[in-house]
Design an enzyme around this catalytic site. Structure first.
Site, mmCIF file in Angstrom:
data_model
loop_
_atom_site.group_PDB
_atom_site.id
_atom_site.type_symbol
_atom_site.label_atom_id
_atom_site.label_comp_id
_atom_site.label_asym_id
_atom_site.label_seq_id
_atom_site.Cartn_x
_atom_site.Cartn_y
_atom_site.Cartn_z
ATOM 1 C CD GLU A 185 32.610 30.804 -6.460
ATOM 2 O OE1 GLU A 185 33.618 30.461 -7.103
ATOM 3 O OE2 GLU A 185 32.176 31.955 -6.443
ATOM 4 C CD GLU A 261 33.512 33.935 -2.450
ATOM 5 O OE1 GLU A 261 34.104 34.486 -3.403
ATOM 6 O OE2 GLU A 261 33.641 32.735 -2.174
HETATM 7 C C1 GLA Z 1 35.472 32.747 -5.828
HETATM 8 C C2 GLA Z 1 35.933 31.823 -4.715
HETATM 9 C C3 GLA Z 1 36.830 32.523 -3.725
HETATM 10 C C4 GLA Z 1 37.875 33.345 -4.444
HETATM 11 C C5 GLA Z 1 37.187 34.332 -5.357
HETATM 12 C C6 GLA Z 1 38.141 35.210 -6.146
HETATM 13 O O1 GLA Z 1 34.385 33.462 -5.480
HETATM 14 O O2 GLA Z 1 34.854 31.246 -4.035
HETATM 15 O O3 GLA Z 1 37.437 31.565 -2.921
HETATM 16 O O4 GLA Z 1 38.692 32.498 -5.164
HETATM 17 O O5 GLA Z 1 36.446 33.635 -6.312
HETATM 18 O O6 GLA Z 1 38.989 35.896 -5.329
#
Ligand code: GLA
Length: 607
Positions: A185, A261
């Site tokens: 991210e 995700e």
């Molecule tokens: C983002 C991050 C994850 C986690 C989620 C929240 O998507 O990539 O590692 O921190 O947020 O749980």
């Protein structure tokens, strides 16, 4: 090996004569994005993944949990790699026992699962410092997660070392790893494209070229995080699928499309509520996603536990929010690996969408109750201090090569002073003592750093500071040195002449305990009587703020503000008979009891 010129020309001739033979040989095992799809050995492949982190699951349970993943209908398991687990000291690597991630990957393969690897080196994940080792902050001028060579060099060294462990386990080399994520991210953090290209290059140089590399971002920041040559995954929560996939399609008209995700739950902060989400709505959305032919990775399939000191913290609206030890996440498998309603509904949704009946769901042994036991023995922290470091001004944990735990600052007030005692800056929670008596506490979560005091000349001032977990999200993580990071002032003047005691609390079992009263911050010891080892949840509601170890295993943190009031105690860490339990607590109340319950207490209640 020396290869002669004539052999090279002979090989070249063969290649020219029969290119299709060579290509087929190379493609015997291949996973790649092509023609808008993921392709496994040249055939379309839909990734149905769920995330679980090897470090958050006791090793003895890895295989059980992988089997449960397979039995829910998943074909792939996703895991981050946490750099700070493996390189606790610069250049010294640990891939043994609980940290043997190659074994985790092999077990996944043995259980019929592919692996989606997220080596970062930044992870986020509500994990301490987003997975970075604390020593990266020893030099305060280092800018982590960017193009600073002081960061890029150790990051590259680490990724090259990781490649030795895991590159042989890529699909193209006969292993189960089909996808490898570049960074994590990054679009939510910055837009230094050269940095992203460098991490990409490091992974390729580490040998990660026999699986499909990709990036993952929020759909609104794809232009900042994605790389032109790699598939882009998108991350989002329930209810967002249609809208977010539309954004991805606009950004990349050709697939593959993956929700890298899908947040099936959420994490909890100290002093906040416990989060739960709607299983039915998510099962419907999962069915929709798969029906579109899209790929998905559930975050988390099984959250597990941020054992020990390894919870992270958020930074939101200028406030510090440390995460609790449990990473239950309201996921399909609960913190202790037991299937929930989400598991059942997701299993049905996957079976309906794929037409494939998954293997039967394995049974999980019931959790056990452990009778209440009073912790009658104690050892005072004051009487067990290590050799101090002398310094004119406060030093941080990182200055002293300390990653986690507590740190004590001690000085003597030279002249009587009435006014504000200011801890500049406090990371993260402090108890202040005058001549050994507590006079107040300060909490970074609440923006506190000042205590009104009236101190006589010669007062012994002790400031005990807890590292409550380094921030794992936003650029604020760059300043996450722990302890007191700048100075301490009293009535406007800096205090000097410090004795600083690093307290990593690595071996509390080595202290000498006595059945006597204890003042100040104390360690309490007792024993848990177990007939038949099994998972349990240690009810810590009698305690105030501190930490628990059982049989030398660091379980995690206690804080009476909740919401978490019981710590997950894995059965494999117990034995029949007496099991040593140690609690460190900033409060000196002797004889308090612990008991093991059969249910978690994530929202502060006994269910
Ligand atoms: C983002 C991050 C994850 C986690 C989620 C929240 O998507 O990539 O590692 O921190 O947020 O749980």
């Amino acid at each position: 090996m020396k290869i002669s010129r004539s052999l090279i020309s002979a090989l070249a001739l063969i290649a020219l004569a029969s290119p299709s033979v060579l290509i087929r040989a190379e493609e015997a095992h291949s996973f790649r994005a092509a023609h808008g799809q993921f392709q496994l050995d040249g055939k379309p492949f839909r990734i149905i993944a769920g995330e679980m982190h090897y470090a958050r699951i006791p090793r003895a349970y890895w295989r059980d949990r992988l089997r449960l993943a397979k039995a829910m209908g998943l074909n792939t398991v996703t895991t981050y790699i946490f750099w700070n687990e493996h390189e606790q000291t610069p250049g010294v690597y640990d891939f043994s026992g609980q940290r043997d991630v190659a074994e985790f990957v092999r077990e996944a393969q043995q259980e019929g699962l592919y692996v989606n690897l997220r080596p970062g080196p930044y992870a986020c994940a509500e994990w301490e410092f987003g997975g970075y080792p604390a020593w990266l902050l020893k030099d305060p001028t280092t800018v982590v997660r960017g193009s600073d060579p002081k960061f890029l060099e150790p990051a590259r060294r680490w990724l090259l070392r990781l490649g030795k462990e895991l590159a042989p386990l890529q699909y193209g080399n006969g292993g189960p790893i089909i996808t490898v994520q570049v960074e994590n991210e990054y679009g939510s953090f910055g837009d230094d494209h050269a940095y992203m290209q460098q991490i990409h290059q490091d992974l390729v140089d580490a040998g990660f070229n026999k699986a499909q590399l990709y990036t993952a971002d929020g759909a609104d920041v794809l232009t900042k995080g994605a790389l032109p040559d790699l598939p882009a995954g998108i991350n989002f929560g329930p209810g967002e699928s249609k809208k977010e996939f539309e954004k991805l399609k606009k950004f990349r008209s050709e697939g593959p499309y993956i929700n890298s995700e899908y947040w099936v739950g959420w994490f909890d902060h100290w002093g906040d509520v416990h989060h739960t989400t709607d299983a039915k709505q998510q099962a419907d959305e999962l069915f929709w996603t798969l029906s579109q032919g899209h790929s998905i990775s559930l975050y988390m399939f099984h959250g597990g536990t941020s054992f020990g000191w390894m919870n992270g913290a958020n930074w939101d609206k200028n406030s510090y929010q440390p995460d609790v030890t449990s990473y239950d996440y309201d996921s399909p498998l609960d913190e202790s690996g037991r299937p929930t309603l989400k598991y059942t509904l997701f299993r049905e949704a996957i079976a309906k969408a794929t037409g494939v009946t998954p293997p039967p769901v394995p049974t999980v042994a019931p959790a056990i109750a452990i009778p209440a036991t009073a912790l009658t023995q104690s050892a005072s922290l004051w009487q067990n201090l290590p050799k101090p470091v002398a310094s004119p001004k406060p030093l941080t944990m990182e200055d002293l090569d300390q990653a986690y735990g507590y740190i004590l600052y001690r000085t003597t007030v030279a002249a009587a002073a009435k006014g504000d005692l200011v801890l500049d800056q406090l990371h993260d929670y402090a108890v202040v003592y005058a001549n050994g008596q507590p006079i107040g506490s300060l909490d970074r979560r609440l923006g506190q750093n000042t205590l009104a005091v009236d101190l006589a000349a010669g007062t012994k001032l002790d400031i005990l500071v807890e590292n409550s977990g380094r921030i794992n999200f936003t650029t604020e993580l760059r300043g996450e040195r722990k302890g007191i990071t700048k100075q301490v002032t009293l009535a406007g003047k800096p205090l000097a002449g410090w004795e600083i005691f690093p307290l990593p609390m690595a071996s509390p079992e080595k202290l000498s305990y006595a059945a006597a009263a204890c003042t100040g911050a104390c360690f309490y010891r007792g024993s848990l009587e177990v007939n038949e080892p099994g998972d349990s949840f240690l009810d810590t509601s009698a305690f105030t703020k501190g930490f628990v170890w059982v049989n030398g295993h660091p379980l995690g943190r206690i804080w009476s503000i909740g919401p978490q009031k019981a710590l997950y105690l894995p059965g494999p860490w117990l034995h029949k008979g007496q099991n040593e339990v140690i609690v460190f607590d900033i409060d000196s109340v002797p004889g308090r009891a612990l008991e093991g319950r059969t249910k978690p207490m994530l929202d502060g209640k006994v269910h």
